[in-house]
Design a protein around this motif. Sequence first.
Motif, PDB file in Angstrom:
ATOM      1  N   PHE A 198       0.820  -1.211   0.000  1.00 59.40           N
ATOM      2  CA  PHE A 198       0.000   0.000   0.000  1.00 59.40           C
ATOM      3  C   PHE A 198       0.858   1.267   0.000  1.00 59.40           C
ATOM      4  CE2 PHE A 198      -3.567  -2.480   2.308  1.00 59.40           C
ATOM      5  CZ  PHE A 198      -4.103  -2.867   1.091  1.00 59.40           C
ATOM      6  N   ALA A 199       2.054   1.176   0.563  1.00 64.21           N
ATOM      7  CA  ALA A 199       2.921   2.358   0.627  1.00 64.21           C
ATOM      8  C   ALA A 199       3.259   2.881  -0.771  1.00 64.21           C
ATOM      9  CB  ALA A 199       4.204   2.028   1.389  1.00 64.21           C
ATOM     10  N   THR A 200       3.270   1.995  -1.768  1.00 59.40           N
ATOM     11  CA  THR A 200       3.554   2.443  -3.131  1.00 59.40           C
ATOM     12  C   THR A 200       2.499   3.441  -3.603  1.00 59.40           C
ATOM     13  OG1 THR A 200       2.327   0.603  -4.149  1.00 59.40           O
ATOM     14  CG2 THR A 200       4.665   0.250  -3.699  1.00 59.40           C
ATOM     15  N   THR A 201       1.280   3.312  -3.091  1.00 60.43           N
ATOM     16  CA  THR A 201       0.216   4.243  -3.463  1.00 60.43           C
ATOM     17  C   THR A 201       0.573   5.661  -3.068  1.00 60.43           C
ATOM     18  OG1 THR A 201      -1.542   2.578  -3.316  1.00 60.43           O
ATOM     19  CG2 THR A 201      -2.187   4.867  -3.048  1.00 60.43           C
ATOM     20  N   PHE A 202       0.972   5.852  -1.798  1.00 66.52           N
ATOM     21  CA  PHE A 202       1.275   7.199  -1.311  1.00 66.52           C
ATOM     22  C   PHE A 202       2.482   7.799  -2.029  1.00 66.52           C
ATOM     23  CE2 PHE A 202      -0.568   4.848   2.341  1.00 66.52           C
ATOM     24  CZ  PHE A 202      -1.744   5.572   2.449  1.00 66.52           C
ATOM     25  N   VAL A 203       3.494   6.972  -2.258  1.00 71.99           N
ATOM     26  CA  VAL A 203       4.716   7.471  -2.890  1.00 71.99           C
ATOM     27  C   VAL A 203       4.465   7.849  -4.350  1.00 71.99           C
ATOM     28  CG1 VAL A 203       7.081   6.904  -3.554  1.00 71.99           C
ATOM     29  CG2 VAL A 203       6.198   6.153  -1.339  1.00 71.99           C
ATOM     30  N   LEU A 204       3.870   6.922  -5.112  1.00 75.78           N
ATOM     31  CA  LEU A 204       3.696   7.170  -6.541  1.00 75.78           C
ATOM     32  C   LEU A 204       2.601   8.195  -6.820  1.00 75.78           C
ATOM     33  CD1 LEU A 204       4.205   3.616  -8.103  1.00 75.78           C
ATOM     34  CD2 LEU A 204       5.823   5.514  -7.893  1.00 75.78           C
ATOM     35  N   ASN A 205       1.541   8.220  -6.015  1.00 80.05           N
ATOM     36  CA  ASN A 205       0.519   9.244  -6.217  1.00 80.05           C
ATOM     37  C   ASN A 205       1.098  10.638  -6.019  1.00 80.05           C
ATOM     38  OD1 ASN A 205      -1.519   7.509  -6.894  1.00 80.05           O
ATOM     39  ND2 ASN A 205      -2.555   7.572  -4.917  1.00 80.05           N
ATOM     40  N   ARG A 206       1.961  10.766  -4.995  1.00 78.71           N
ATOM     41  CA  ARG A 206       2.589  12.074  -4.769  1.00 78.71           C
ATOM     42  C   ARG A 206       3.534  12.425  -5.923  1.00 78.71           C
ATOM     43  NH1 ARG A 206       1.917  17.075  -3.344  1.00 78.71           N
ATOM     44  NH2 ARG A 206       3.826  18.084  -2.623  1.00 78.71           N
ATOM     45  N   TRP A 207       4.273  11.433  -6.378  1.00 75.22           N
ATOM     46  CA  TRP A 207       5.206  11.651  -7.480  1.00 75.22           C
ATOM     47  C   TRP A 207       4.455  12.086  -8.737  1.00 75.22           C
ATOM     48  CZ3 TRP A 207       8.747   7.434 -10.092  1.00 75.22           C
ATOM     49  CH2 TRP A 207       9.738   8.081 -10.831  1.00 75.22           C
ATOM     50  N   MET A 208       3.335  11.403  -9.038  1.00 71.74           N
ATOM     51  CA  MET A 208       2.539  11.774 -10.211  1.00 71.74           C
ATOM     52  C   MET A 208       1.986  13.181 -10.080  1.00 71.74           C
ATOM     53  SD  MET A 208       0.490   8.297 -11.361  1.00 71.74           S
ATOM     54  CE  MET A 208       0.167   7.601  -9.739  1.00 71.74           C
ATOM     55  N   SER A 209       1.586  13.554  -8.845  1.00 65.86           N
ATOM     56  CA  SER A 209       1.058  14.899  -8.626  1.00 65.86           C
ATOM     57  C   SER A 209       2.136  15.948  -8.833  1.00 65.86           C
ATOM     58  CB  SER A 209       0.495  15.003  -7.203  1.00 65.86           C
ATOM     59  OG  SER A 209       0.026  16.301  -6.937  1.00 65.86           O
ATOM     60  N   VAL A 210       3.346  15.666  -8.340  1.00 65.60           N
ATOM     61  CA  VAL A 210       4.463  16.602  -8.512  1.00 65.60           C
ATOM     62  C   VAL A 210       4.785  16.796  -9.991  1.00 65.60           C
ATOM     63  CG1 VAL A 210       6.949  16.892  -8.126  1.00 65.60           C
ATOM     64  CG2 VAL A 210       5.464  16.157  -6.244  1.00 65.60           C
ATOM     65  N   LEU A 211       4.628  15.707 -10.772  1.00 66.71           N
ATOM     66  CA  LEU A 211       4.926  15.778 -12.206  1.00 66.71           C
ATOM     67  C   LEU A 211       3.768  16.344 -13.022  1.00 66.71           C
ATOM     68  CD1 LEU A 211       6.749  12.344 -12.694  1.00 66.71           C
ATOM     69  CD2 LEU A 211       7.775  14.620 -12.484  1.00 66.71           C
TER      70      LEU A 211
END
Length: 340
Positions: free
Chosen positions: A11-24
């Motif tokens: 589940f931690a991948t959700t928080f990391v990648l969602n934030r990364w996608m938002s930053v991009l």
Amino acid sequence: MALGLLAAACFATTFVLNRWMSVLGGSWMWSASLRFLFMVVPLVALVAVRGGLPGVLRTLRARPLTWLLWSTVGFGLFYAPLTWAGRAGAGWLVASTWQLVIVAGIGLGALGGGRVPLRTFGVSALIVVGVALAQLQHAGGTGLGTVLQVVLPVTVAAVAYPLGNRRLLGVDGLDGVQRTLAMTLGSLPLWLVLAATATVTQGPPDGGQLVQCLIVALISGVVGTTLFFRATDLVRHHPAALGAVEATQAAEVPFTLLGEALVVGVAAPALSGWAGLVLIVLGLGAHALGQIPGGGDHQQQDDGAEGERLEGEPGDAPDRPEVVRDAEELLQGAGEKRHP
């Protein structure tokens, strides 16, 4: 507990990648809808290989409104607000606020008439305090507006996820993998509407967002959700043990901190942060070591619950042949000798 911890890492991948996608600059609506749209094919294949597809289709035909309602709550009102919050705050803030799901799960169990021992409340409170300490250094530099944009939607998600999950536990004897597929299909109308809205307002997603959403769908959506649902299935008759399993999601915080440090880049925890992580580990250890009253009885009762799922719903038991019931009583007696 082990299954819950593995699910937390996924589940931690959700928080990391969602934030990364938002930053991009990726749209949160695509991040939310693509995860579940990408989950359909691998879940159908997985359930079909295990021979469980007829059971899923049967329950969807028999209870379409039930699956539509509670899947939209458990998956839709969980993941859409969680993804929206990811555009406003860092992954650590979303992950730490998400730990309200521990309190929500225990509260729902108590409201449902289940007896939750005070020790379970105490250990879960220890985990929540640890989460607060772990994020204390970051919260000081976060504005009130950002906090509210994260806290309010994540609070909705923290209540919706255990509510939808619990309302569908054990329906028609589905196991964790089957239930994940059924809830994904039940929530599809919401994701299709969200994807259509994203197409009109934001345009199509770029290739990078497609790849990252696929990763989230497979690791968090398929693997993580299946592991977590399997863990909750095993203890669905025991509110205390169910609260303990749900508390393993607190491990998402250190996993997210590590992931953001590697992918997005965040500062290492200060002394208060390390103290919080220690409290989280101690709380999880207390749950894992069976610090729940009646722990010795859980295994025996859980074994019986698993048998009910294999045979059908609990109410079907009186209709079975008498010789089967007699044999089950003999086996139960033998089991009681094995587990004094």
